[in-house]
Design an enzyme around this catalytic site. Structure first.
Site, PDB file in Angstrom:
ATOM      1  N   GLU A 129       0.764  -1.250   0.000  1.00 59.39           N
ATOM      2  CA  GLU A 129       0.000   0.000   0.000  1.00 59.39           C
ATOM      3  C   GLU A 129       0.795   1.301   0.000  1.00 59.39           C
ATOM      4  OE1 GLU A 129      -3.220  -0.120   2.851  1.00 59.39           O
ATOM      5  OE2 GLU A 129      -4.259  -1.654   1.682  1.00 59.39           O
ATOM      6  N   GLU A 163      -5.688  -7.815  -1.003  1.00 65.98           N
ATOM      7  CA  GLU A 163      -6.503  -7.455   0.155  1.00 65.98           C
ATOM      8  C   GLU A 163      -7.893  -7.046  -0.308  1.00 65.98           C
ATOM      9  OE1 GLU A 163      -5.172  -4.591   3.032  1.00 65.98           O
ATOM     10  OE2 GLU A 163      -3.153  -5.429   3.129  1.00 65.98           O
TER      11      GLU A 163
END
Ligand SMILES: *[C@@H]1O[C@H](CO)[C@@H](O)[C@H](O)[C@H]1NC(C)=O
Ligand SMILES: *[C@@H]1O[C@H](CO)[C@@H](O)[C@H](O)[C@H]1NC(C)=O
Ligand SMILES: *[C@@H]1O[C@H](CO)[C@@H](O)[C@H](O)[C@H]1NC(C)=O
Length: 391
Positions: A214, A324
């Site tokens: 991320e 995710e």
């Protein structure tokens, strides 16, 4: 892919009662069209979601049939099999989104791997804090920590012969508040940890390197992509041929990928030749602000994944993995996460698969938990949305 789109649009104009390719055509609560445009078949993916998939009618149930994959789906030689599973968190606990870290790491329970593998999972993403692996930025790996981490990795691998593990450096492109090569760690320091991990894990093709979790709020996207290229080169220079997951911007947003980092990341090259082993890493949450912090889901955002698939197919038939996604313990999430994962499964090999967030050291009160209960039973989200869409 563009051919299918134009065919679908043409038919939509002529026959409004027919659902277009990739559209929903059935499932609990569905009141729209239940027939599909020519060249596609309404396929039951789970009890909540049937979808118009390319191909001809088959009597095999979609949940157990690779025949439900898109017609364009022959996987490139040497690519990953269809993957599905779960993040087992713990070694990342207390890494903040600014890349700072105050914890000590918690081992995910090893018993979860056999549990989920027996149910059909073949992918585990095992996040860790950069600061645990190399206490000094750019320094040597802490061998004591690595042996603890490796015990977890081996428990996952040993749970099944086809199980793959993502080694996930969970630091948001940062160390203690500053961005790699943009005021923070140097590219050489970022490469150093991956060189060492490549030396440790380079002989095992079932280990996938998630080079960074991320990235977000990057001052320069092109500088970030240059940092990614540096790690690809360093891993290959260390002799590893493992699959590498390359993340874009905005917390690895699947929605932002085609317009933000994607156009730059598709230019990253692999010293091995080709791009089969460079897979893009995307995330998607289904709550109101796409953050994965609320129990309720507001969308299945299948259209985001469809747009991503079109971008990947139009840019060299590349692949991505949804490493995710998740939802809370609500019937809405069971429905919407199920829709999303059914689409991901159907879009192999463009979408290699998914790992849901999260089990591991989270307890059963965590908002997005899929950690099994003490009696060994699974969470409703796992049973109803995840398990039916495992490979
Ligand atoms: C190395 O890792 C072990 C186990 O996590 C930890 O106890 C130890 O403090 C670490 N060493 C350093 C220098 O951080
Ligand atoms: C995805 O879902 C969110 C929340 O409902 C919505 O705001 C957004 O527009 C959706 N994105 C697309 C591309 O459909
Ligand atoms: C999930 O929701 C169900 C149904 O509302 C409930 O029985 C169960 O206790 C919940 N599980 C958790 C972990 O909150």
């Amino acid at each position: 892919m563009m051919k299918y789109v134009s065919v679908a649009l043409a038919f939509a104009a002529l026959a409004l009662a027919q659902q277009s390719e990739w559209g929903q055509c059935g499932g609990i609560g569905w009141s729209g069209a239940t027939t599909c445009v020519s060249g596609t078949v309404c396929s039951v993916l789970n009890s909540y979601y049937s979808q118009c998939l390319p191909g001809v009618a088959s009597s095999a149930p979609a949940s157990s049939a690779t025949s439900s994959a898109p017609a364009t789906s022959s996987a490139p030689a040497g690519s990953l099999p269809r993957l599905g599973g779960v993040n087992t968190a713990g070694y990342d606990f207390s890494v903040a989104t600014d890349g700072s870290f105050t914890g000590t790491g918690v081992s995910p329970p090893a018993s979860q791997y056999a549990h989920f593998t027996a149910e059909g999972a073949n992918l585990y993403r095992i996040p860790f804090a950069w600061q645990l692996m190399t206490p000094q930025l750019g320094g040597s790996i802490n061998q004591t920590f690595l042996s603890i981490y490796d015990t977890t990795v081996q428990a996952a691998l040993n749970s099944g012969p086809n199980v793959h593990v993502i080694i996930d450096l969970h630091n948001y492109a940062r160390w203690n508040g500053a961005v790699i090569a943009q005021g923070g760690p140097t590219d050489a320091q970022f490469q150093s940890i991956w060189t060492q991990l490549a030396q440790k894990y380079g002989s095992n093709q079932r280990i996938i390197f998630g080079i960074m979790n991320e990235p977000h709020d990057l001052p320069s996207l092109s500088t970030w992509v240059n940092s990614v290229q540096g790690v690809v080169n360093a891993v290959r220079a260390a002799g590893s041929t493992n699959f590498l997951l390359l993340p874009g911007s905005t917390y690895a947003s699947a929605q932002a990928f085609p317009t933000e980092a994607g156009p730059l990341l598709v230019k990253v090259t692999d010293p091995l030749g080709g791009t089969t082993k460079l897979v893009f890493d995307v995330h998607k949450y289904l709550d109101s602000d796409n953050s994965g912090t609320h129990p309720d889901c507001t969308t299945d955002n299948v259209s985001v994944m469809q747009t991503l698939v079109q971008f990947l197919q139009a840019n060299g038939n590349r692949q991505a993995i949804l490493s995710e996604t998740g939802g809370g313990n609500t019937s809405t999430c069971e429905h919407l996460v199920g829709n999303e994962l059914a689409y991901v499964k159907s879009a192999y090999p463009t979408l290699v698969g998914f790992s849901i967030w999260a089990a591991g050291a989270f307890d059963t009160t965590y908002v997005l938990t899929v950690t099994p209960n003490a009696d060994g039973s699974d969470q409703p989200l796992w049973v109803d949305a995840v398990q039916p869409n495992l490979p």
